[in-house]
Design an enzyme around this catalytic site. Structure first.
Site, PDB file in Angstrom:
ATOM      1  N   ARG A  88       9.565  21.827  22.005  1.00 38.59           N
ATOM      2  CA  ARG A  88      10.541  21.647  22.888  1.00 38.59           C
ATOM      3  C   ARG A  88      10.045  20.947  23.913  1.00 38.59           C
ATOM      4  O   ARG A  88       9.030  21.347  24.748  1.00 38.59           O
ATOM      5  CB  ARG A  88      10.986  23.070  23.336  1.00 38.59           C
ATOM      6  N   GLU A  96      23.566  17.741  23.353  1.00 37.02           N
ATOM      7  CA  GLU A  96      23.368  18.494  22.014  1.00 37.02           C
ATOM      8  C   GLU A  96      23.827  17.722  20.800  1.00 37.02           C
ATOM      9  O   GLU A  96      24.933  17.079  21.018  1.00 37.02           O
ATOM     10  CB  GLU A  96      24.215  19.703  22.074  1.00 37.02           C
ATOM     11  N   ARG A 140       9.287  27.930  20.106  1.00 32.63           N
ATOM     12  CA  ARG A 140       8.790  26.630  20.178  1.00 32.63           C
ATOM     13  C   ARG A 140       7.937  26.343  21.177  1.00 32.63           C
ATOM     14  O   ARG A 140       7.919  26.860  22.172  1.00 32.63           O
ATOM     15  CB  ARG A 140      10.288  25.757  20.382  1.00 32.63           C
TER      16      ARG A 140
END
Length: 199
Positions: A88, A96, A140
């Site tokens: 990330r 998104e 992440r």
């Protein structure tokens, strides 16, 4: 006695110099003169290097990696040291496109395409941030992504209008000032999502 006093004075001068250096603060001003940036090339053995200053900002450890897949504008899969990392990217949020619980957001496909153009198959440097966790609650890896010749991906995405600055839990990243300045420039010019999407 005179020599003793001279030694004490010299010692105090050295301690003062060290204390002054140790108390130096970092700046988020993008106009601050840059130190030589760290990259995979400066670490001939590969692997992780220690923190460095970039444009006056103290940043974390670096690791060379290869981008194996772009997930969306702010998430990639990279291979580093034989390990696949879901990364990330720090400091930004892009519209998104892949969340099954959300519709595709305005300028999401363009942000993803920008990430593909910039990062697909590229050798990059992953960098931690000393004021952020190294992983998020989803497992992440939290990293900056840097490219030779281009620099920091987060700043480039913000400057192009593909991403907005992102602050998690009121704890800004060390490059927050640079990212915010890049986004402000894009907003003023109406680039990318700033011109295409309702704000």
């Amino acid at each position: 006695m005179r020599h003793h006093r001279i030694r004490i004075a010299a010692s105090l001068a050295g301690i003062t110099a060290l204390a002054t250096a140790g108390c130096a603060t970092t700046s988020l001003d993008p106009a601050t003169p840059a130190a030589a940036p760290s990259s995979a090339a400066s670490n001939p053995q590969g692997g992780v290097t220690t923190g460095h200053r970039q444009r006056g900002v103290l940043t974390g450890h670096t690791e060379p990696a290869t981008v194996t897949r772009v997930v969306d504008g702010d998430t990639i899969i990279a291979e580093a040291g034989g390990t696949q990392l879901r990364v990330r990217i720090l400091g930004i949020d892009t519209p998104e496109t892949v969340d099954p619980d959300q519709p595709t957001q305005c300028y999401g496909p363009e942000a993803s395409q920008f990430a593909h153009q910039m990062l697909d198959g590229k050798t990059v440097t992953l960098r931690t941030d000393p004021v952020q966790d190294t992983a998020d609650r989803y497992g992440r890896a939290l990293r900056y992504v840097e490219l030779d010749g281009t620099g920091d991906y987060s700043i480039a995405a913000a400057r192009g209008g593909y991403a907005k600055p992102y602050v998690y839990h009121d704890n800004p990243v060390r490059k927050a000032g640079q990212i915010a300045a890049a986004a402000a420039d894009a907003r003023t010019a109406g680039r990318g999502l700033w011109g295409a999407c309702p704000q």
